[in-house]
Design a protein around this motif. Structure first.
Motif, PDB file in Angstrom:
ATOM      1  N   LEU A  55       0.793  -1.090   0.016  1.00 40.28           N
ATOM      2  CA  LEU A  55      -0.053  -0.106  -0.053  1.00 40.28           C
ATOM      3  C   LEU A  55       0.813   1.480   0.011  1.00 40.28           C
ATOM      4  O   LEU A  55       0.509   2.211  -0.664  1.00 40.28           O
ATOM      5  N   ALA A  56       1.821   1.096   0.743  1.00 42.81           N
ATOM      6  CA  ALA A  56       2.994   2.353   0.781  1.00 42.81           C
ATOM      7  C   ALA A  56       3.395   2.810  -0.512  1.00 42.81           C
ATOM      8  O   ALA A  56       3.504   3.955  -0.784  1.00 42.81           O
ATOM      9  N   PHE A  57       3.770   1.820  -1.343  1.00 41.84           N
ATOM     10  CA  PHE A  57       4.294   2.105  -2.720  1.00 41.84           C
ATOM     11  C   PHE A  57       3.080   2.222  -3.685  1.00 41.84           C
ATOM     12  O   PHE A  57       3.094   3.215  -4.287  1.00 41.84           O
ATOM     13  N   ASP A  58       2.036   1.485  -3.742  1.00 41.42           N
ATOM     14  CA  ASP A  58       0.981   1.409  -4.705  1.00 41.42           C
ATOM     15  C   ASP A  58       0.198   2.809  -4.705  1.00 41.42           C
ATOM     16  O   ASP A  58       0.018   3.183  -5.728  1.00 41.42           O
ATOM     17  N   LEU A  59      -0.071   3.160  -3.135  1.00 44.04           N
ATOM     18  CA  LEU A  59      -0.995   4.329  -3.215  1.00 44.04           C
ATOM     19  C   LEU A  59      -0.099   5.420  -2.855  1.00 44.04           C
ATOM     20  O   LEU A  59      -0.595   6.743  -2.947  1.00 44.04           O
ATOM     21  N   GLY A  60       1.103   5.505  -2.330  1.00 41.52           N
ATOM     22  CA  GLY A  60       1.759   6.707  -1.875  1.00 41.52           C
ATOM     23  C   GLY A  60       3.146   6.911  -2.626  1.00 41.52           C
ATOM     24  O   GLY A  60       3.707   7.791  -2.416  1.00 41.52           O
ATOM     25  N   GLY A  61       3.621   5.945  -3.344  1.00 38.91           N
ATOM     26  CA  GLY A  61       4.938   6.145  -4.171  1.00 38.91           C
ATOM     27  C   GLY A  61       6.093   5.791  -3.249  1.00 38.91           C
ATOM     28  O   GLY A  61       7.115   6.154  -3.789  1.00 38.91           O
ATOM     29  N   TRP A  62       5.978   5.320  -1.985  1.00 41.65           N
ATOM     30  CA  TRP A  62       7.157   5.208  -1.167  1.00 41.65           C
ATOM     31  C   TRP A  62       8.051   4.002  -1.729  1.00 41.65           C
ATOM     32  O   TRP A  62       7.523   3.035  -1.988  1.00 41.65           O
ATOM     33  N   CYS A  63       9.168   4.501  -1.944  1.00 43.15           N
ATOM     34  CA  CYS A  63      10.120   3.295  -2.525  1.00 43.15           C
ATOM     35  C   CYS A  63      11.617   3.808  -2.487  1.00 43.15           C
ATOM     36  O   CYS A  63      11.828   5.116  -1.972  1.00 43.15           O
ATOM     37  N   LEU A  64      12.490   2.963  -2.451  1.00 44.65           N
ATOM     38  CA  LEU A  64      13.961   3.122  -2.348  1.00 44.65           C
ATOM     39  C   LEU A  64      14.730   2.692  -3.664  1.00 44.65           C
ATOM     40  O   LEU A  64      15.135   1.626  -3.980  1.00 44.65           O
ATOM     41  N   ASN A 175      -8.170 -12.605  -6.634  1.00 50.21           N
ATOM     42  CA  ASN A 175      -8.010 -11.319  -7.369  1.00 50.21           C
ATOM     43  C   ASN A 175      -8.955 -10.038  -7.248  1.00 50.21           C
ATOM     44  O   ASN A 175      -8.552  -9.061  -7.122  1.00 50.21           O
ATOM     45  N   PRO A 176     -10.300 -10.709  -7.728  1.00 49.28           N
ATOM     46  CA  PRO A 176     -11.374  -9.343  -7.437  1.00 49.28           C
ATOM     47  C   PRO A 176     -11.492  -8.856  -5.928  1.00 49.28           C
ATOM     48  O   PRO A 176     -11.473  -7.545  -5.707  1.00 49.28           O
ATOM     49  N   THR A 177     -11.109  -9.587  -4.961  1.00 50.58           N
ATOM     50  CA  THR A 177     -11.173  -9.255  -3.596  1.00 50.58           C
ATOM     51  C   THR A 177      -9.988  -8.482  -3.442  1.00 50.58           C
ATOM     52  O   THR A 177     -10.203  -7.182  -2.639  1.00 50.58           O
ATOM     53  N   LYS A 178      -8.886  -8.585  -3.868  1.00 48.17           N
ATOM     54  CA  LYS A 178      -7.693  -7.746  -3.596  1.00 48.17           C
ATOM     55  C   LYS A 178      -7.937  -6.438  -4.315  1.00 48.17           C
ATOM     56  O   LYS A 178      -7.693  -5.196  -3.603  1.00 48.17           O
ATOM     57  N   ALA A 179      -8.409  -6.409  -5.706  1.00 46.23           N
ATOM     58  CA  ALA A 179      -8.743  -5.143  -6.483  1.00 46.23           C
ATOM     59  C   ALA A 179      -9.814  -4.178  -5.565  1.00 46.23           C
ATOM     60  O   ALA A 179      -9.509  -3.172  -5.576  1.00 46.23           O
ATOM     61  N   ALA A 180     -10.934  -4.921  -4.906  1.00 42.95           N
ATOM     62  CA  ALA A 180     -11.730  -4.190  -4.329  1.00 42.95           C
ATOM     63  C   ALA A 180     -11.316  -3.612  -2.988  1.00 42.95           C
ATOM     64  O   ALA A 180     -11.672  -2.674  -2.808  1.00 42.95           O
ATOM     65  N   LEU A 181     -10.313  -4.299  -2.298  1.00 42.10           N
ATOM     66  CA  LEU A 181      -9.776  -3.955  -1.007  1.00 42.10           C
ATOM     67  C   LEU A 181      -8.827  -2.625  -1.433  1.00 42.10           C
ATOM     68  O   LEU A 181      -8.758  -1.757  -0.599  1.00 42.10           O
ATOM     69  N   TRP A 182      -8.208  -2.811  -2.485  1.00 46.88           N
ATOM     70  CA  TRP A 182      -7.266  -1.820  -2.811  1.00 46.88           C
ATOM     71  C   TRP A 182      -7.910  -0.423  -3.171  1.00 46.88           C
ATOM     72  O   TRP A 182      -7.607   0.538  -2.875  1.00 46.88           O
ATOM     73  N   GLN A 183      -9.044  -0.690  -4.047  1.00 47.22           N
ATOM     74  CA  GLN A 183      -9.984   0.444  -4.408  1.00 47.22           C
ATOM     75  C   GLN A 183     -10.423   1.183  -2.980  1.00 47.22           C
ATOM     76  O   GLN A 183     -10.743   2.387  -2.860  1.00 47.22           O
ATOM     77  N   ARG A 184     -10.944   0.248  -1.948  1.00 46.64           N
ATOM     78  CA  ARG A 184     -11.369   0.852  -0.725  1.00 46.64           C
ATOM     79  C   ARG A 184     -10.065   1.608   0.039  1.00 46.64           C
ATOM     80  O   ARG A 184     -10.455   2.515   0.634  1.00 46.64           O
ATOM     81  N   ALA A 185      -9.058   0.938  -0.099  1.00 46.93           N
ATOM     82  CA  ALA A 185      -8.084   1.681   0.619  1.00 46.93           C
ATOM     83  C   ALA A 185      -7.670   2.743   0.179  1.00 46.93           C
ATOM     84  O   ALA A 185      -7.280   3.882   0.759  1.00 46.93           O
ATOM     85  N   ALA A 186      -7.840   2.946  -1.430  1.00 44.23           N
ATOM     86  CA  ALA A 186      -7.259   4.230  -1.990  1.00 44.23           C
ATOM     87  C   ALA A 186      -8.349   5.233  -1.467  1.00 44.23           C
ATOM     88  O   ALA A 186      -7.925   6.515  -1.266  1.00 44.23           O
ATOM     89  N   ILE A 187      -9.718   4.958  -1.220  1.00 48.04           N
ATOM     90  CA  ILE A 187     -10.782   6.077  -0.823  1.00 48.04           C
ATOM     91  C   ILE A 187     -10.211   6.450   0.511  1.00 48.04           C
ATOM     92  O   ILE A 187     -10.301   7.718   0.922  1.00 48.04           O
ATOM     93  N   TRP A 188     -10.096   5.191   1.234  1.00 48.06           N
ATOM     94  CA  TRP A 188      -9.511   5.727   2.942  1.00 48.06           C
ATOM     95  C   TRP A 188      -8.441   6.692   3.010  1.00 48.06           C
ATOM     96  O   TRP A 188      -8.534   7.465   3.903  1.00 48.06           O
ATOM     97  N   PHE A 189      -7.424   6.467   2.151  1.00 49.45           N
ATOM     98  CA  PHE A 189      -6.287   7.135   2.543  1.00 49.45           C
ATOM     99  C   PHE A 189      -6.289   8.515   1.551  1.00 49.45           C
ATOM    100  O   PHE A 189      -5.337   9.204   1.629  1.00 49.45           O
ATOM    101  N   GLY A 190      -7.191   8.391   0.694  1.00 47.07           N
ATOM    102  CA  GLY A 190      -7.339   9.791   0.102  1.00 47.07           C
ATOM    103  C   GLY A 190      -6.305   9.801  -1.019  1.00 47.07           C
ATOM    104  O   GLY A 190      -5.802  10.892  -1.669  1.00 47.07           O
ATOM    105  N   ALA A 191      -6.025   8.693  -1.614  1.00 45.54           N
ATOM    106  CA  ALA A 191      -4.956   8.719  -2.359  1.00 45.54           C
ATOM    107  C   ALA A 191      -5.576   8.883  -4.192  1.00 45.54           C
ATOM    108  O   ALA A 191      -6.720   8.767  -4.497  1.00 45.54           O
TER     109      ALA A 191
END
Length: 218
Positions: A55-64, A175-191
């Motif tokens: 989530l830190a990378f996918d939605l926030g771009g955090w990386c090294l 896989n659809p469950t992952k995608a749905a959770l990722w969309q929900r997480a994007a909303i929660w974190f305001g990504a």
């Protein structure tokens, strides 16, 4: 055609989640209730670390980028956490020494998965090592376990996940469950953006390159 795509599914959640559940059920039915709960808690904590990192990378771009680190390998973590315990339990029917050999066999399987992830350009070295470290932390929780399960309980370790995979289309479920959770997480974190990284190998020089793509979610 390489063998790498045939190996990767054994570290995928569609296989490892039923396998981890079968371990917990076998321990529970074998009278090791506390250890079953401990296994669920430790493996769940490992999964939580993987999800947090992704989530830190996918939605926030955090990386090294300098270290080639973008997310923690879930495949490496799950194989390192599951297979040593799985083979240790299966071989325990033959005695303590065989159980130790099973544990080492599980470690070898997880190492082979790590090589597969690198050779197939699924993960970078740092991502794979990070996943193995998290999995090793889970492994350490059961290094001193000396369990003696009945054959009927041991058979569940393989029969249950195989039955689930054969009877349920786990990819169409997970896989659809992952995608749905990722969309929900994007909303929660305001990504507002989603980051993805792709690893490729130059066919001439053999140099590995990592490219990061950004997609707007708005």
């Amino acid at each position: 055609m390489t063998l790498w795509p045939l190996v990767i599914p054994f570290g995928d959640s569609s296989w490892t989640l039923p396998l981890s559940a079968s371990i917990a059920i076998a321990l529970l039915l074998g009278g090791h209730r506390a250890r079953a709960v401990r296994w669920i808690a430790c493996f769940g904590a490992g999964l939580a670390v993987i999800v947090a990192g992704k989530l830190a990378f996918d939605l926030g771009g955090w990386c090294l980028p300098a270290l080639g680190f973008y997310s923690i390998s879930g495949h490496a973590m799950q194989t390192m956490a599951i297979y040593p315990l799985l083979f240790m339990l299966l071989f325990s029917a033959l005695g303590p020494r065989a159980a130790r050999c099973g544990f080492l066999l599980g470690l070898a399987a997880s190492m082979f998965m790590a090589v597969t992830l690198l050779a197939g350009n699924y993960h970078t070295l740092s991502e794979t090592l990070a996943g193995m470290v998290v999995g090793a932390a889970v492994v350490c929780t059961y290094l001193r376990w000396q369990l003696n399960l009945r054959p009927a309980h041991l058979s569940l370790l393989v029969a249950l996940p195989v039955a689930v995979v054969l009877l349920v289309d786990m990819h169409s479920t997970v896989n659809p469950t992952k995608a749905a959770l990722w969309q929900r997480a994007a909303i929660w974190f305001g990504a507002t953006e989603q980051y993805t990284r792709q690893i490729s190998t130059d066919p001439v020089s053999g140099t590995r390159r990592v490219s990061v793509r950004v997609r707007s979610l708005s």
